[in-house]
Scaffold this motif. Structure first.
Motif, PDB file in Angstrom:
ATOM      1  N   TYR A   1      28.374  55.444  37.731  1.00  0.00           N
ATOM      2  CA  TYR A   1      29.616  55.980  38.281  1.00  0.00           C
ATOM      3  C   TYR A   1      30.532  56.456  37.146  1.00  0.00           C
ATOM      4  O   TYR A   1      31.082  55.627  36.409  1.00  0.00           O
ATOM      5  CB  TYR A   1      30.353  54.913  39.104  1.00  0.00           C
ATOM      6  N   PRO A   2      30.723  57.758  37.000  1.00  0.00           N
ATOM      7  CA  PRO A   2      31.595  58.279  35.930  1.00  0.00           C
ATOM      8  C   PRO A   2      33.013  57.714  36.001  1.00  0.00           C
ATOM      9  O   PRO A   2      33.637  57.469  34.962  1.00  0.00           O
ATOM     10  CB  PRO A   2      31.596  59.791  36.180  1.00  0.00           C
ATOM     11  N   GLU A   3      33.539  57.492  37.220  1.00  0.00           N
ATOM     12  CA  GLU A   3      34.910  56.994  37.336  1.00  0.00           C
ATOM     13  C   GLU A   3      35.033  55.565  36.817  1.00  0.00           C
ATOM     14  O   GLU A   3      36.099  55.148  36.356  1.00  0.00           O
ATOM     15  CB  GLU A   3      35.403  57.082  38.794  1.00  0.00           C
TER      16      GLU A   3
ATOM     17  N   ILE B   1      28.451  40.712  35.604  1.00  0.00           N
ATOM     18  CA  ILE B   1      28.445  41.531  34.392  1.00  0.00           C
ATOM     19  C   ILE B   1      27.303  42.547  34.391  1.00  0.00           C
ATOM     20  O   ILE B   1      27.447  43.656  33.881  1.00  0.00           O
ATOM     21  CB  ILE B   1      28.392  40.633  33.123  1.00  0.00           C
ATOM     22  N   ASN B   2      26.158  42.195  35.004  1.00  0.00           N
ATOM     23  CA  ASN B   2      25.043  43.145  35.024  1.00  0.00           C
ATOM     24  C   ASN B   2      25.394  44.383  35.844  1.00  0.00           C
ATOM     25  O   ASN B   2      24.987  45.503  35.517  1.00  0.00           O
ATOM     26  CB  ASN B   2      23.770  42.474  35.558  1.00  0.00           C
ATOM     27  N   LYS B   3      26.182  44.200  36.920  1.00  0.00           N
ATOM     28  CA  LYS B   3      26.622  45.338  37.723  1.00  0.00           C
ATOM     29  C   LYS B   3      27.649  46.169  36.957  1.00  0.00           C
ATOM     30  O   LYS B   3      27.637  47.402  37.004  1.00  0.00           O
ATOM     31  CB  LYS B   3      27.219  44.861  39.048  1.00  0.00           C
ATOM     32  N   ALA B   4      28.551  45.495  36.259  1.00  0.00           N
ATOM     33  CA  ALA B   4      29.561  46.201  35.467  1.00  0.00           C
ATOM     34  C   ALA B   4      28.900  47.083  34.409  1.00  0.00           C
ATOM     35  O   ALA B   4      29.366  48.191  34.140  1.00  0.00           O
ATOM     36  CB  ALA B   4      30.507  45.203  34.818  1.00  0.00           C
ATOM     37  N   LYS B   5      27.807  46.595  33.820  1.00  0.00           N
ATOM     38  CA  LYS B   5      27.057  47.400  32.853  1.00  0.00           C
ATOM     39  C   LYS B   5      26.383  48.585  33.538  1.00  0.00           C
ATOM     40  O   LYS B   5      26.436  49.718  33.064  1.00  0.00           O
ATOM     41  CB  LYS B   5      25.990  46.539  32.161  1.00  0.00           C
ATOM     42  N   GLU B   6      25.740  48.306  34.651  1.00  0.00           N
ATOM     43  CA  GLU B   6      24.998  49.338  35.388  1.00  0.00           C
ATOM     44  C   GLU B   6      25.911  50.480  35.823  1.00  0.00           C
ATOM     45  O   GLU B   6      25.532  51.650  35.760  1.00  0.00           O
ATOM     46  CB  GLU B   6      24.336  48.688  36.610  1.00  0.00           C
TER      47      GLU B   6
END
Length: 202
Positions: free
Chosen positions: A108-110, A98-103
């Motif tokens: 990454y705009p896409e 989840i921390n990567k998904a937030k980051e």
């Protein structure tokens, strides 16, 4: 995921965990804290909601390339998840911390576009569910569910029990069995043992 940049795809493979899960496996429990979000690579997953009396209702299905926006929002706000995710067809799933998904939302705009697009799709689907519960007859809701199953399985002929239909529509098996027999008499379906065939009749 083909719309993601090579950089994002590479990072997803580096930090993500791929799992193969069989039909009936639980991907996400209600009231659990979200440690990772999942992206469906292959197969199908259904998202359910349980009310206080214990009855369940189907909210929507996930197709390959999609994720559960409800669980993502719960993880984003460090809240417990309000839905349950279960594998409909054998599936390959990519779990992202989840921390990567937030980051990635700012990196990454896409990825941000992907999340907002999911939110838009699911919001419209939830409006459809609310409208069906409020205004549609139960036999129409049964046919709508069976047509969704047809899309998922890509076949007019699939395995499903009366109990499963009842659970996904938030009603009882007895009511479903009675209405299925009526639909069969009207020529809309054919019934077998734990099996339904859509005839295409109007």
């Amino acid at each position: 995921m083909n719309n993601f940049s090579p950089a994002l795809q590479q990072e997803m493979e580096e930090v993500g965990i791929r799992k193969t899960m069989t039909a009936g496996s639980l991907v996400l429990r209600e009231n659990s804290y979200i440690q990772s979000i999942f992206i469906l690579v292959n197969g199908s997953v259904r998202i359910m909601r349980t009310e206080e009396e214990g009855r369940e209702i189907l909210l929507y299905y996930l197709k390959p390339g999609q994720s559960c926006i409800t669980s993502f929002l719960s993880g984003l706000h460090e809240d417990t998840c309000k839905v349950r995710a279960m594998v409909e067809e054998d599936a390959e799933i990519l779990f992202i911390p989840i921390n990567k998904a937030k980051e990635w939302i700012t990196k990454y705009p896409e990825w941000a576009n992907f999340i907002f697009h999911l939110y838009h799709i699911r919001f419209e689907e939830l409006l459809t569910v609310i409208n069906a519960i409020a205004f549609e007859q139960l036999d129409d809701r049964i046919m709508a569910l069976l047509n969704k199953k047809k899309e998922v399985y890509q076949s007019n002929d699939f395995t499903i029990t009366h109990q499963q239909i009842a659970e996904e529509l938030g009603t009882t098996r007895e009511v479903i069995s009675r209405l299925l027999k009526q639909l069969e008499k009207r020529g809309k379906i054919l019934l077998g043992r734990n099996r339904v065939i859509l005839t295409g009749a109007m």
